[in-house]
Design a protein around this motif. Sequence first.
Motif, PDB file in Angstrom:
ATOM      1  N   THR A  11       0.817  -1.205   0.000  1.00 51.13           N
ATOM      2  CA  THR A  11       0.000   0.000   0.000  1.00 51.13           C
ATOM      3  C   THR A  11       0.859   1.267   0.000  1.00 51.13           C
ATOM      4  O   THR A  11       0.473   2.284  -0.565  1.00 51.13           O
ATOM      5  CB  THR A  11      -0.947  -0.019   1.201  1.00 51.13           C
ATOM      6  OG1 THR A  11      -1.614  -1.274   1.210  1.00 51.13           O
ATOM      7  CG2 THR A  11      -1.965   1.081   1.111  1.00 51.13           C
ATOM      8  N   THR A  45      -0.559  -9.193   5.280  1.00 54.26           N
ATOM      9  CA  THR A  45      -1.332  -8.166   6.007  1.00 54.26           C
ATOM     10  C   THR A  45      -2.082  -8.636   7.253  1.00 54.26           C
ATOM     11  O   THR A  45      -2.350  -7.845   8.139  1.00 54.26           O
ATOM     12  CB  THR A  45      -2.325  -7.371   5.114  1.00 54.26           C
ATOM     13  OG1 THR A  45      -3.443  -8.190   4.846  1.00 54.26           O
ATOM     14  CG2 THR A  45      -1.704  -6.907   3.840  1.00 54.26           C
ATOM     15  N   CYS A  85       4.066   0.664   7.846  1.00 55.06           N
ATOM     16  CA  CYS A  85       2.647   0.312   7.867  1.00 55.06           C
ATOM     17  C   CYS A  85       2.355  -0.530   9.108  1.00 55.06           C
ATOM     18  O   CYS A  85       3.047  -1.507   9.380  1.00 55.06           O
ATOM     19  CB  CYS A  85       2.334  -0.466   6.596  1.00 55.06           C
ATOM     20  SG  CYS A  85       0.781  -1.351   6.613  1.00 55.06           S
ATOM     21  N   SER A 201     -11.213  -2.269  10.103  1.00 57.43           N
ATOM     22  CA  SER A 201     -10.185  -2.973   9.334  1.00 57.43           C
ATOM     23  C   SER A 201     -10.709  -3.488   7.993  1.00 57.43           C
ATOM     24  O   SER A 201     -11.353  -2.759   7.258  1.00 57.43           O
ATOM     25  CB  SER A 201      -9.632  -4.113  10.193  1.00 57.43           C
ATOM     26  OG  SER A 201      -8.590  -4.763   9.554  1.00 57.43           O
ATOM     27  N   TYR A 202     -10.479  -4.776   7.701  1.00 58.57           N
ATOM     28  CA  TYR A 202     -10.823  -5.326   6.389  1.00 58.57           C
ATOM     29  C   TYR A 202     -12.325  -5.485   6.195  1.00 58.57           C
ATOM     30  O   TYR A 202     -12.770  -5.808   5.103  1.00 58.57           O
ATOM     31  CB  TYR A 202     -10.131  -6.672   6.161  1.00 58.57           C
ATOM     32  CG  TYR A 202     -10.300  -7.658   7.289  1.00 58.57           C
ATOM     33  CD1 TYR A 202     -11.459  -8.406   7.411  1.00 58.57           C
ATOM     34  CD2 TYR A 202      -9.299  -7.826   8.239  1.00 58.57           C
ATOM     35  CE1 TYR A 202     -11.627  -9.298   8.451  1.00 58.57           C
ATOM     36  CE2 TYR A 202      -9.454  -8.716   9.290  1.00 58.57           C
ATOM     37  CZ  TYR A 202     -10.624  -9.455   9.391  1.00 58.57           C
ATOM     38  OH  TYR A 202     -10.788 -10.330  10.427  1.00 58.57           O
ATOM     39  N   THR A 204     -14.134  -3.283   5.789  1.00 60.61           N
ATOM     40  CA  THR A 204     -14.443  -2.213   4.849  1.00 60.61           C
ATOM     41  C   THR A 204     -14.759  -2.764   3.449  1.00 60.61           C
ATOM     42  O   THR A 204     -15.456  -2.130   2.661  1.00 60.61           O
ATOM     43  CB  THR A 204     -13.261  -1.208   4.798  1.00 60.61           C
ATOM     44  OG1 THR A 204     -13.701  -0.028   4.173  1.00 60.61           O
ATOM     45  CG2 THR A 204     -12.050  -1.750   4.064  1.00 60.61           C
ATOM     46  N   CYS A 234      -1.328   3.874  10.022  1.00 59.56           N
ATOM     47  CA  CYS A 234      -1.792   2.712   9.281  1.00 59.56           C
ATOM     48  C   CYS A 234      -2.548   3.163   8.034  1.00 59.56           C
ATOM     49  O   CYS A 234      -3.507   3.923   8.128  1.00 59.56           O
ATOM     50  CB  CYS A 234      -2.709   1.875  10.161  1.00 59.56           C
ATOM     51  SG  CYS A 234      -3.494   0.526   9.290  1.00 59.56           S
ATOM     52  N   LEU A 236      -4.556   1.508   6.253  1.00 58.86           N
ATOM     53  CA  LEU A 236      -5.935   1.015   6.214  1.00 58.86           C
ATOM     54  C   LEU A 236      -6.820   1.847   7.148  1.00 58.86           C
ATOM     55  O   LEU A 236      -7.946   2.185   6.795  1.00 58.86           O
ATOM     56  CB  LEU A 236      -6.000  -0.476   6.574  1.00 58.86           C
ATOM     57  CG  LEU A 236      -7.373  -1.137   6.453  1.00 58.86           C
ATOM     58  CD1 LEU A 236      -8.018  -0.879   5.102  1.00 58.86           C
ATOM     59  CD2 LEU A 236      -7.287  -2.634   6.688  1.00 58.86           C
ATOM     60  N   ASN A 240     -10.073   3.944   6.071  1.00 52.03           N
ATOM     61  CA  ASN A 240     -11.367   3.817   6.736  1.00 52.03           C
ATOM     62  C   ASN A 240     -11.818   5.117   7.399  1.00 52.03           C
ATOM     63  O   ASN A 240     -13.002   5.408   7.467  1.00 52.03           O
ATOM     64  CB  ASN A 240     -11.314   2.702   7.783  1.00 52.03           C
ATOM     65  CG  ASN A 240     -11.356   1.330   7.137  1.00 52.03           C
ATOM     66  OD1 ASN A 240     -11.693   1.200   5.967  1.00 52.03           O
ATOM     67  ND2 ASN A 240     -11.006   0.313   7.895  1.00 52.03           N
TER      68      ASN A 240
ATOM     69  N   LEU C 121     -10.013   0.908  -2.939  1.00 49.69           N
ATOM     70  CA  LEU C 121      -9.508   0.201  -1.760  1.00 49.69           C
ATOM     71  C   LEU C 121      -7.986   0.039  -1.790  1.00 49.69           C
ATOM     72  O   LEU C 121      -7.426  -0.266  -2.836  1.00 49.69           O
ATOM     73  CB  LEU C 121     -10.147  -1.186  -1.679  1.00 49.69           C
ATOM     74  CG  LEU C 121     -11.623  -1.240  -1.308  1.00 49.69           C
ATOM     75  CD1 LEU C 121     -12.195  -2.615  -1.609  1.00 49.69           C
ATOM     76  CD2 LEU C 121     -11.824  -0.911   0.159  1.00 49.69           C
ATOM     77  N   ILE C 124      -3.907  -3.457   1.241  1.00 48.95           N
ATOM     78  CA  ILE C 124      -3.997  -4.179   2.511  1.00 48.95           C
ATOM     79  C   ILE C 124      -5.432  -4.573   2.840  1.00 48.95           C
ATOM     80  O   ILE C 124      -5.656  -5.619   3.429  1.00 48.95           O
ATOM     81  CB  ILE C 124      -3.408  -3.403   3.723  1.00 48.95           C
ATOM     82  CG1 ILE C 124      -3.590  -1.902   3.582  1.00 48.95           C
ATOM     83  CG2 ILE C 124      -1.974  -3.748   3.940  1.00 48.95           C
ATOM     84  CD1 ILE C 124      -3.114  -1.159   4.815  1.00 48.95           C
ATOM     85  N   ALA C 125      -6.407  -3.755   2.425  1.00 52.62           N
ATOM     86  CA  ALA C 125      -7.802  -4.103   2.697  1.00 52.62           C
ATOM     87  C   ALA C 125      -8.198  -5.339   1.898  1.00 52.62           C
ATOM     88  O   ALA C 125      -8.805  -6.271   2.421  1.00 52.62           O
ATOM     89  CB  ALA C 125      -8.715  -2.930   2.345  1.00 52.62           C
TER      90      ALA C 125
END
Lengths: 296, 259, 135
Positions: A11, A45, A85, A201-202, A204, A234, A236, A240, C121, C124-125
């Motif tokens: 990222t 990740t 990260c 977090s993920y 999302t 971070c 992410l 978010n 996105l 990492i997501a």
Amino acid sequence: MKKIPYYPGCTLKTTGKNFEDSAIATAKVLGLKLLEIDRWNCCGTVTSLTQDDLIHHIASVRNFIRVQEMNERGEVDDYRLLTLCSMCYNTLKSVSNVMQERPDDLDKINNFMDREEDYKGGVTVVHLLELIREMGFDEIKSKVKKSLGKLKVSPYYGCTLLRPKEVALDDPEVPTIMEDLLNAIGVDVIDSPKKSMCCGSYQTVRNPKTVVRLGYEIIESARKRGAEALVTSCPLCAFNLDDRQKEIKLEHPDFERMPVFYFTQLTALAFGLKKDVNNFDLNFTDPRPLLKKKKI
Amino acid sequence: MAKEKNIMEKIAHANQSVTKGIDPKDVKHWAKIYIMGKVYEVPADLTIMQAMEYAGYRFIHSCGCRAGFCGACSTIYRMKGEYKLQTAMACQTRVECGMYLVQLPFSPAEKPIYSVTKEPYEGNSFLKYFPEIARCVSCNTCTKACPQDLEVMDYVQAALRGDFQRVAELSFDCIQCGMCALRCPAEIVQYNVSQFGRVMYGRNGFPENKALKKVVKATEKGEYKKDFKNLLGLNMKQSKEAYKKQQATKAKFLKGGKK
Amino acid sequence: MSKKIIEITDEGNAFLEKVNELSGQVVTLCDQCGTCSGCCPMAEEMDITPSQINRMVQLGQVEVLDLEAIWLCASCFTCTVRCPRGLDPSKICESLRQMTLRKAIDYMDIRDISEKEMRRLPQIAIVSAFRKFTG
């Protein structure tokens, strides 16, 4: 200049370019040269949390082998692996711990990766914040050229820097490392009770609604106490809390945008570095109007 | 044949055993191979493809250019007593004693449709068409499976971070045989990913070659029409000579001399 | 309220054993204090709370695999650092997810993400979501 192996993560090469550039510039001021490890691959990740799932540890171990090679060639002065990260930090450090604790599993992984040199263990993972703490915050203070005094920001740690305990870089419940850094560069630090609450977090990807709810809670909690911006480490969390403000605005029409900085963007500002290292174009909510208002 | 001159002749000679038949007395070395589990004795200087034909198989699939370019003749094999599963292009690999082999005629994969002209040249384009690359666990199985010895995992990782140039450079020799895709535990179709990377880099990232542009323009104007006509009119002897002359000029040019 | 006696079947016991083995946790240690449910940021959206997940596993109720709650866990480890019994509920949730994923049943279809989202996105997501939601 002290050279240290550096793992950027995917990222930081795309949406988090502003983080990488500002961090490299900040590190330079502190006498650190980040040497990107060659042929690195995505760390995964997230760590696999089941006992028998070894294949998902391989990605991180492969990166450790690269660091090991670098150390053996004597290219670096510090043998630890530096990450920026938070998610990469958490994953790499967890896997490093797992490999240290379960030598049998490391053997299995080494046998599987028959084309690579064996990973001998012992690569430690370190976050830039930890290195800064090692140098001492007075050192940071001495490098500050520009006053950011009027800027009121609230640090947002998220999960992966603080939890689980084995990988935490500070106290999981009462962290102070970011506050210490921000105080050292002369920012007005606002404490918020939700600074280590998960941003979703993920989730999302699958449940953006949940992320919108959590983001709204986190931002409003900081705003209530007077914060004008959030600081994170971070990409992410940054996505978010920053990009998803578009969706928050749809849900809560009276919501006002709040900029989200990477901590290195603020250090770069305080050190008086060139403006392009901060790449504010990549921050979804442009922080420049706020900085202009504060005459920074 | 006692005196063997060069590789091309060797191949032509070996081919004869398939096309015209060969007296077993003339074969010095034999290899014992297992095609789909059945044992065959074949002349040891044959390629896998020739050996299968020698054994009586007729290819209506799994066979194309016979020159290592088309990627149609993917073969997987194990050597007797070894656990490693190996891959090869049947037309490019000699048989060895104790090979257990089978041809893989096709790797099932759907290629997403994209427009090279309209697609924006930005990192996340890879993920848009090939989201499964995010499932890569860096196990390196694809790299091990590649009969072209490409660093497949490395280019999948480069695709994940949107590095078109690295994808194009690392995958340049891909012949799309599909071995990587068949072995991938994350079900990625690597060769489609790299093809996307190459066409996108070729169009948007690759530095423009001014000399090439000039020649294309001249060709379009018809400046070489006469030369082409001459070339097509040559007989065998003349064209051989023309080729030699061209090679000599090229060698001189590459050494640093002018043409 | 009438009381109901729940019998733990052999199948249920085997399920509990499997979860213990995958997660490396002893789920029966959970004494249902509810700390995890109290601190879980996702509990609001979950159909049952994390401590209820533990309870269902303790009782060998395989139906827990069909619930949405185990997929809503974001692996934030808040429960991990706070559990007074030293358990790691995030590992328990992960093993429950893995039990479904290992049967080649995915929680999400990766093609469901819209093109627009895919462009927005960060990697990492996407990588983490695929690791948690697809097998």
